[in-house]
Design a protein around this motif. Sequence first.
Motif, mmCIF file in Angstrom:
data_model
loop_
_atom_site.group_PDB
_atom_site.id
_atom_site.type_symbol
_atom_site.label_atom_id
_atom_site.label_comp_id
_atom_site.label_asym_id
_atom_site.label_seq_id
_atom_site.Cartn_x
_atom_site.Cartn_y
_atom_site.Cartn_z
ATOM 1 N N LYS A 1 16.465 38.667 7.633
ATOM 2 C CA LYS A 1 16.132 37.846 6.645
ATOM 3 C C LYS A 1 16.115 36.102 6.765
ATOM 4 N N GLU A 2 15.452 35.496 6.219
ATOM 5 C CA GLU A 2 15.149 34.232 6.464
ATOM 6 C C GLU A 2 16.209 33.489 5.477
ATOM 7 N N TYR A 3 16.843 32.325 6.086
ATOM 8 C CA TYR A 3 17.785 31.722 5.313
ATOM 9 C C TYR A 3 17.679 30.157 5.662
ATOM 10 N N SER A 4 18.053 29.093 4.499
ATOM 11 C CA SER A 4 18.552 27.968 4.955
ATOM 12 C C SER A 4 19.691 28.024 5.775
ATOM 13 N N LEU A 5 19.893 26.884 6.708
ATOM 14 C CA LEU A 5 21.199 27.163 7.514
ATOM 15 C C LEU A 5 22.522 27.152 6.482
ATOM 16 N N SER A 6 22.351 26.182 5.286
ATOM 17 C CA SER A 6 23.605 26.163 4.767
ATOM 18 C C SER A 6 23.652 27.530 3.691
ATOM 19 N N ALA A 7 22.376 28.215 3.430
ATOM 20 C CA ALA A 7 22.652 29.524 2.652
ATOM 21 C C ALA A 7 23.221 30.561 3.719
ATOM 22 N N LEU A 8 22.782 30.327 4.868
ATOM 23 C CA LEU A 8 23.460 31.572 5.867
ATOM 24 C C LEU A 8 25.140 31.247 6.152
ATOM 25 N N ALA A 9 25.285 29.918 6.136
ATOM 26 C CA ALA A 9 26.727 29.714 6.277
ATOM 27 C C ALA A 9 27.481 30.011 5.204
ATOM 28 N N GLY A 10 27.151 29.927 3.881
ATOM 29 C CA GLY A 10 27.618 30.451 2.545
ATOM 30 C C GLY A 10 27.892 32.013 2.889
ATOM 31 N N GLU A 11 26.865 32.671 3.226
ATOM 32 C CA GLU A 11 26.895 34.199 3.177
ATOM 33 C C GLU A 11 27.910 34.624 4.266
#
Length: 224
Positions: A179-189
């Motif tokens: 899946k694709e994420y922004s870096l901050s979205a992935l950090a939150g996940e």
Amino acid sequence: MEEKTGVIYILTNPSFPEYVKIGYADDVKKRLAQLNSSECIPFSFRIYATYDVHDRLTDKKVHSIIDRLNPGLRAIENNNGKKHVREFYAMSAEDAYKILEDIASINGLQGNLRKIAPSVVEEKQAREAGEIKRHYERKKKSLTFTEYGIPIGAELVYIKDPTIKCKVVSDKKVEFEGKEYSLSALAGELNVRRGSKNRSVAGTDVFSYNGEALSWELRIRLGI
């Protein structure tokens, strides 16, 4: 020669560098002390220039000149139905000085105008305020991997668990588990997966590239 009454002053403050304060004081040093006694501003006002005058409140005439030329420069606030007109103008200190310089020249009183050199402490405060502003502007700026010198296809490592890695797939996106994420979205996940309820995490705080954290210190060093 007639004894001077007071001065029109130009004050600057690194807390709000876009504005200057233009006012009148019988004793400008006393006025400066009054303003700087407030705990509502992080940095002190400093005297940029003074112009000796023989009539009290002559600054009102200077205000009138500026307001006629450009009424949009003056700080005006409407609070609870009341209009508050401030002595602050959205202009550079040098532009304000040139207005007083022209007035002094017309009246043949160039000797009444003085520009005040900043003290060592004032210069230090200006540098500190400037760095805070630059840091805040960098913080608002969205991460682009190109600015960091990170190419597409590069691998980023999750600092809290180096076994977790993601792949850069565009200038602002990474791929993780298909899946694709922004870096901050992935950090939150990843933060939620670790048991936290907080998804508001800056990706630059928790990822690294080639062993170096994507920190604000790195942004400052790279000038981004």
